[in-house]
Motif scaffolding. Structure first.
Motif, PDB file in Angstrom:
ATOM      1  N   VAL A  37      -2.773  -9.813   6.616  1.00 15.18           N
ATOM      2  CA  VAL A  37      -3.246  -8.426   6.539  1.00 15.18           C
ATOM      3  C   VAL A  37      -2.106  -7.484   6.149  1.00 15.18           C
ATOM      4  O   VAL A  37      -2.292  -6.588   5.313  1.00 15.18           O
ATOM      5  N   ARG A  38      -0.947  -7.697   6.716  1.00 12.62           N
ATOM      6  CA  ARG A  38       0.185  -6.836   6.359  1.00 12.62           C
ATOM      7  C   ARG A  38       0.548  -6.980   4.883  1.00 12.62           C
ATOM      8  O   ARG A  38       0.892  -6.001   4.215  1.00 12.62           O
ATOM      9  N   GLY A  39       0.481  -8.195   4.373  1.00 15.91           N
ATOM     10  CA  GLY A  39       0.731  -8.394   2.956  1.00 15.91           C
ATOM     11  C   GLY A  39      -0.317  -7.696   2.104  1.00 15.91           C
ATOM     12  O   GLY A  39       0.000  -7.095   1.071  1.00 15.91           O
ATOM     13  N   ALA A  40      -1.572  -7.767   2.542  1.00 13.02           N
ATOM     14  CA  ALA A  40      -2.651  -7.101   1.820  1.00 13.02           C
ATOM     15  C   ALA A  40      -2.492  -5.587   1.886  1.00 13.02           C
ATOM     16  O   ALA A  40      -2.773  -4.876   0.906  1.00 13.02           O
ATOM     17  N   GLN A  41      -2.037  -5.071   3.040  1.00 11.59           N
ATOM     18  CA  GLN A  41      -1.802  -3.631   3.156  1.00 11.59           C
ATOM     19  C   GLN A  41      -0.734  -3.174   2.169  1.00 11.59           C
ATOM     20  O   GLN A  41      -0.837  -2.097   1.577  1.00 11.59           O
ATOM     21  N   ALA A  58      -0.087  -4.549  -0.722  1.00  6.27           N
ATOM     22  CA  ALA A  58      -0.681  -4.570  -2.052  1.00  6.27           C
ATOM     23  C   ALA A  58      -1.576  -3.352  -2.266  1.00  6.27           C
ATOM     24  O   ALA A  58      -1.570  -2.735  -3.344  1.00  6.27           O
ATOM     25  N   ALA A  59      -2.348  -2.992  -1.248  1.00  2.20           N
ATOM     26  CA  ALA A  59      -3.232  -1.834  -1.362  1.00  2.20           C
ATOM     27  C   ALA A  59      -2.423  -0.541  -1.468  1.00  2.20           C
ATOM     28  O   ALA A  59      -2.762   0.361  -2.248  1.00  2.20           O
ATOM     29  N   ALA A  60      -1.351  -0.451  -0.690  1.00  5.12           N
ATOM     30  CA  ALA A  60      -0.519   0.752  -0.722  1.00  5.12           C
ATOM     31  C   ALA A  60       0.105   0.970  -2.090  1.00  5.12           C
ATOM     32  O   ALA A  60       0.289   2.106  -2.538  1.00  5.12           O
ATOM     33  N   ARG A 107      -6.265   2.550   0.843  1.00  5.77           N
ATOM     34  CA  ARG A 107      -6.157   2.186   2.249  1.00  5.77           C
ATOM     35  C   ARG A 107      -7.099   1.040   2.612  1.00  5.77           C
ATOM     36  O   ARG A 107      -6.767   0.196   3.427  1.00  5.77           O
ATOM     37  N   LYS A 108      -8.290   1.034   2.008  1.00  6.94           N
ATOM     38  CA  LYS A 108      -9.257  -0.020   2.332  1.00  6.94           C
ATOM     39  C   LYS A 108      -8.893  -1.292   1.586  1.00  6.94           C
ATOM     40  O   LYS A 108      -8.685  -1.286   0.375  1.00  6.94           O
ATOM     41  N   ALA A 147      -3.245 -10.972  -3.673  1.00  4.50           N
ATOM     42  CA  ALA A 147      -1.888 -10.477  -3.895  1.00  4.50           C
ATOM     43  C   ALA A 147      -0.971 -10.858  -2.740  1.00  4.50           C
ATOM     44  O   ALA A 147       0.192 -11.220  -2.943  1.00  4.50           O
ATOM     45  N   ALA A 148      -1.488 -10.797  -1.513  1.00  2.95           N
ATOM     46  CA  ALA A 148      -0.685 -11.145  -0.343  1.00  2.95           C
ATOM     47  C   ALA A 148      -0.265 -12.605  -0.382  1.00  2.95           C
ATOM     48  O   ALA A 148       0.888 -12.949  -0.097  1.00  2.95           O
TER      49      ALA A 148
END
Length: 244
Positions: free
Chosen positions: A55-59, A61-63, A68-69, A77-78
């Motif tokens: 999840v942190r890796g995905a966050q 990538a989203a950032a 945010r979603k 990507a994560a």
């Protein structure tokens, strides 16, 4: 630390998002061995660590795209950015997110093997049981300040279910075989090197021959299974958090 002495969360401390009752249900799907309370807590903790890293890796990538979603693209990507979180790969062939990314499978005659179809069997499986992880996944997302589209939540459920199932199988194998050492060791260096690189110091206690009975999966057995299923920094974080 014996197979029965791994710590469990004391009263008042946050429990892992995946409850011991769910963890034990997954273990029952793959083994008839008894699962101790410490083993259930350890397995839930390790699974939480794995999903937290994803999840942190995905966050991240989203950032990078000012979002945010989280979406399935952020999951890809994560994993692409951190090979250590590439776990639960059995789920990949069942998820639209990974379709076309896992390669084409052919038989001995070069004929393309179609993707697995949903089974109507009642036999428990990590894929069929993935929905059981949704409450815990959503709880974890909230604790990390993350929101995700439904497809992303389903992928996280599936990865968690497959990973925990694999962890359960490895823990049962540790009990049956009497420890990790009997599985052999992998040499990470060149063939002419005299000895393989040692495991991190924190891993050594769980690699020795186990002393518990052969009917119960204990906390140390789950830690030993973690050394089989994970590698690198995420393995060390998972072991540290499960012990503390």
């Amino acid at each position: 630390m014996t197979a029965h002495s791994a710590r469990v969360a004391p009263p008042g401390q946050d429990a892992p998002p995946f409850k011991p009752s769910l963890v034990k249900a997954v273990f029952r799907d793959v083994t008839s061995l008894h699962v101790s309370r410490s083993a259930a807590w350890a397995a839930g903790s390790v699974t939480r660590t794995v999903l937290t890293e994803i999840v942190r890796g995905a966050q991240g990538a989203a950032a990078a795209e000012a979002r945010r979603k989280l979406t399935p693209g952020d999951l890809l990507a994560a994993i692409d950015r951190n090979v250590e979180v590439e776990v639960g790969s059995t789920w990949y062939s069942h998820s639209p997110t990974f379709r076309g990314l896992t390669g084409v499978v052919t038989d001995a005659n070069g004929v393309v093997v179609p993707s697995p179809k949903r089974s109507r069997t009642r036999r428990p499986s990590a894929v069929v049981g993935a929905h059981r992880f949704e409450p815990g996944t959503k709880k974890l997302l909230r604790s990390l300040g993350a929101t995700a589209v439904p497809a992303m939540v389903r992928d996280l459920d599936g990865i968690a279910s497959v990973f925990l199932t694999d962890l359960a199988r490895s823990a049962a194998m540790v009990v049956r075989e009497g420890g990790v050492r009997r599985f052999g060791e992998v040499t990470l260096g060149e063939p002419e090197e005299a000895a393989p690189r040692p495991f991190p110091k924190d891993s050594l206690p769980v690699l020795s021959t186990r002393t518990g009975d052969r009917r119960t999966i204990g906390g140390d057995d789950v830690l030993a299974a973690t050394t089989i299923q994970l590698f690198g920094g995420i393995r060390q974080r998972a072991l540290t958090e499960a012990r503390s």
